[in-house]
Design an enzyme around this catalytic site. Structure first.
Site, PDB file in Angstrom:
ATOM      1  N   HIS A   1      -3.113   6.438   4.516  1.00 13.27           N
ATOM      2  CA  HIS A   1      -1.629   6.626   4.705  1.00 13.27           C
ATOM      3  C   HIS A   1      -1.145   7.958   4.270  1.00 13.27           C
ATOM      4  CE1 HIS A   1      -1.213   2.490   5.778  1.00 13.27           C
ATOM      5  NE2 HIS A   1      -0.665   2.209   4.804  1.00 13.27           N
TER       6      HIS A   1
ATOM      7  N   CYS B   1       0.632  -1.103  -0.013  1.00 16.91           N
ATOM      8  CA  CYS B   1       0.100   0.024   0.025  1.00 16.91           C
ATOM      9  C   CYS B   1       0.747   1.251  -0.095  1.00 16.91           C
ATOM     10  CB  CYS B   1      -0.917   0.157   1.377  1.00 16.91           C
ATOM     11  SG  CYS B   1      -0.129  -0.391   2.836  1.00 16.91           S
TER      12      CYS B   1
END
Lengths: 348, 348
Positions: B251, B131
């Site tokens: 994130h 990710c």
């Protein structure tokens, strides 16, 4: 330290950092003959305990500094600008925790582990650096002394208490609301005086203090400029990205440095940190030992871990630096400066 | 895309990413003739809604892949290692969201905005990158294409949902306990299988995944190695420090890059990002506009802001990259690969 005792004033005595200063003065048993606690007229009259005695906070006026030998200021930049010169005029040495005088070339900007001797050049006011700067330079100075230091690139992970006690309350209320699926309108962070406010609970805000023309925030420029001044190196390359996170206390920093030699190992750097004043090495990956904000709360040291050699750059190292932003980042560094002033016989 | 419809399987259908995959397949109206939902025997029998129909999750066995043309895996590395070859043997193309095959030279590692054409070289399995890697390379590829890219130094601010739904529950329960002044014993973070567990509520943990011999974590080495593979540049200098934070989803990354030219301005980089596929520029400091995790949740794009030119290094830039780690970081990138496979007529 001489056997002298001093008349000390704390300005901003009811704030988060002021409270820590009073507690630190007590814990360090700093030689105090009289402690004068000062604040805005709004907080005057409040009672504060010091060494078992109840002291009444008084309004900070120019006259309140009569007889004061050492004044620790932490009541915001505008209060320092107005009253620090008044304190100096009346014979006090001022240790100022705001950004008001930090970049003034006449004012020493001091982290005792790095540039204690700059205190000798003071003209009445000594500035305490920004919290995120202090812990970084304290950890990097041993590298600079031993190997030379060319470049610093830092990304910060900063706690909410750096924005004051009200910001901590906002974060906690907001976190409760978020966990209960309720709405909460933020009013303080990222910057009390700025136009927009954003939620900090379960979020990351890449803005601390206001923006400058060049796209960096004032907090980032403080880290850049203060580091060069404290380390006495105008040519040092420093870059900073400062981020506020949902952490109550304890600033963390991911730091990349380039030093003056290519043949240094991780073990060499660890050995340096082990022996550095004010620094605690916490670095044992195989046992998951590294510094974290929650572990640093209430401790005066700067914690260093995750030391790695860059995989490409032979003089490049990465590390993770954590410290209590209210202690080494503010109150403890101020009291440490006071201890240095007494030890160097500057405070008489 | 051809007018074909496909028999699609989702492996790990009841997990956080699997659920997002199913939702994304529905939202994108991916041409599906049959949807087979698979999981461990423990979760088999659960019901999941897809386009208004209730589907029953079945146990993932080799035989379950009979007739499947496209299998999206997100059930952990060991499941992929065991069952992805079984799916391929039965004629399926596998898009695997675990780290099991990412660095296998026979397996394309694909972010469609960066290296879609690598799909042509597949031998049955295609890997979906980590990710934190995906959002970074998606934002940096336009810089590489236009100016060349020499160096990346990244510090991450990673959300807890990257460690799974149980880790999110732990964070929330722990946050409630902390706000009520109660004790809570962490059992999952930083890494479920590692020896020690630390609190994430109001903390920062500089460990994601286990440690490697060189002092970097596996997460950091994934970012380093995957970036070089996706960008087809073994000489690219990449360094990463990965940190877990009390954020549910989204994130963020503080990224420093050195590009191939000295004369590029912030405006040039902003213009590039404005026109980049899959990237949304959110960068207006004077109006406090920058990306934040809370704003990125549920959106498929990668958000870029805080673009600044380094104050010393003429080819150096700093930026702040945010994306939903469950979407572009996982489910959306997997479905995007599936769309590319159909569009390129690889999936027939």
């Amino acid at each position: 330290m001489s056997g002298n005792q001093y008349h000390v004033a704390v300005v901003g005595a009811t704030g988060a950092v002021g409270q820590q200063m009073i507690q630190t003065l007590e814990e360090r048993d700093f030689p105090i003959s009289t402690l004068t606690l000062l604040s805005s007229s709004r907080s005057a009259g409040k009672k504060v305990m010091f060494k078992g005695q109840e002291l009444t906070v008084k309004e900070a006026t120019p006259e309140a500094f009569e007889g004061v030998q050492l004044a620790l200021f932490s009541a915001g930049g505008s209060v320092s600008k107005e009253l620090a010169p008044e304190a100096v005029k009346r014979g006090a040495i001022v240790v100022d925790n705001t950004s008001a005088f930090r970049m003034n070339p006449e004012v020493p900007l001091v982290v005792p582990e790095v540039n204690e001797s700059d205190l000798n050049d003071h003209k009445g006011i000594i500035a305490n650096p920004n919290c995120s700067t202090i812990q970084m330079v304290a950890a990097l100075e041993p590298l600079k002394q031993t190997y030379g230091l060319h470049k610093i690139i830092v990304s910060t992970y900063q706690a909410v208490s750096g924005a004051g006690a009200n910001a901590v309350t906002e974060m906690k209320e907001q976190s409760k609301a978020a966990l209960n699926g309720e709405e909460y309108t933020p009013e303080i962070l990222p910057v009390k005086g700025d136009k927009k406010h954003y939620p900090i609970a379960f979020n990351a805000i890449p803005q601390i203090d206001v923006f400058e023309e060049n796209g960096f925030t004032y907090e980032e420029m403080k880290m850049i400029n203060e580091t060069k001044k404290i380390m006495h190196d105008a040519e040092l390359h420093v870059a900073a990205t400062c981020v506020r996170l949902p952490i109550e206390t304890g600033h963390a920093e991911s730091v990349y440095v380039e030093i003056g030699r290519d043949d240094v190992t991780v073990e060499d750097v660890k050995e340096l940190m082990k022996n550095a004043s004010g620094v605690t090495l916490k670095d044992d990956p195989s046992n998951q030992v590294y510094p974290m904000p929650l572990d640093a709360v209430g401790k005066s040291d700067v914690f260093v871990g995750r030391i790695r050699k860059d995989l490409n750059q032979k003089n490049g190292f990465h590390m993770w630096i954590v410290s209590d932003n209210l202690l080494k980042g503010a109150a403890w560094n101020s009291v440490q400066i006071a201890e240095s002033l007494a030890a160097l016989n500057i405070l008489k």
